[in-house]
Design a protein around this motif. Structure first.
Motif, PDB file in Angstrom:
ATOM      1  N   ASP A  69       0.827  -1.212   0.000  1.00 55.61           N
ATOM      2  CA  ASP A  69       0.000   0.000   0.000  1.00 55.61           C
ATOM      3  C   ASP A  69       0.861   1.262   0.000  1.00 55.61           C
ATOM      4  N   PHE A  70       1.898   1.262   0.804  1.00 43.09           N
ATOM      5  CA  PHE A  70       2.774   2.423   0.877  1.00 43.09           C
ATOM      6  C   PHE A  70       3.453   2.666  -0.463  1.00 43.09           C
ATOM      7  N   ASN A  71       3.954   1.617  -1.083  1.00 45.95           N
ATOM      8  CA  ASN A  71       4.635   1.762  -2.371  1.00 45.95           C
ATOM      9  C   ASN A  71       3.683   2.187  -3.486  1.00 45.95           C
ATOM     10  N   THR A  72       2.407   1.856  -3.356  1.00 45.54           N
ATOM     11  CA  THR A  72       1.415   2.207  -4.372  1.00 45.54           C
ATOM     12  C   THR A  72       0.864   3.616  -4.173  1.00 45.54           C
ATOM     13  N   ASN A  73       0.656   4.015  -2.925  1.00 50.37           N
ATOM     14  CA  ASN A  73      -0.067   5.250  -2.638  1.00 50.37           C
ATOM     15  C   ASN A  73       0.801   6.403  -2.153  1.00 50.37           C
ATOM     16  N   SER A  74       2.100   6.321  -2.315  1.00 48.99           N
ATOM     17  CA  SER A  74       2.973   7.373  -1.812  1.00 48.99           C
ATOM     18  C   SER A  74       4.015   7.724  -2.867  1.00 48.99           C
ATOM     19  N   HIS A  75       4.480   8.964  -2.811  1.00 43.59           N
ATOM     20  CA  HIS A  75       5.566   9.357  -3.699  1.00 43.59           C
ATOM     21  C   HIS A  75       6.910   8.837  -3.175  1.00 43.59           C
TER      22      HIS A  75
END
Length: 79
Positions: A69-75
């Motif tokens: 989720d972090f890798n998908t939803n964050s810059h």
């Protein structure tokens, strides 16, 4: 510690600083194997196979989802 599994490996401590916050916030049991060794001998990380993120088996799926989720939803990126 036999119930802990490696779910990610890092080279440097700055690569997972945000991840520690996310895991703590979710109450996931984890530790970073070789973290102290890397602090004392930073150029030996490759010799000791990196810094391993180990989580308890019961939290494995949830921790892996946090990383995805972090890798998908964050810059930012968790390596």
């Amino acid at each position: 510690m036999k119930d802990y599994v490696i779910i990610a490996t890092f080279t440097f401590q700055h690569e997972y600083t945000v991840l520690k916050l996310l895991l703590d916030r979710e109450g996931i049991d984890y530790f970073f194997e070789n973290e102290i060794t890397n602090s004392v001998l930073p150029f030996h990380t490759n010799l000791i196979a990196g810094i391993n993120l180990k989580v308890h088996r019961r939290d494995q799926e949830k921790a892996e989802q946090i990383i995805r989720d972090f890798n998908t939803n964050s810059h930012l990126r968790i390596v």
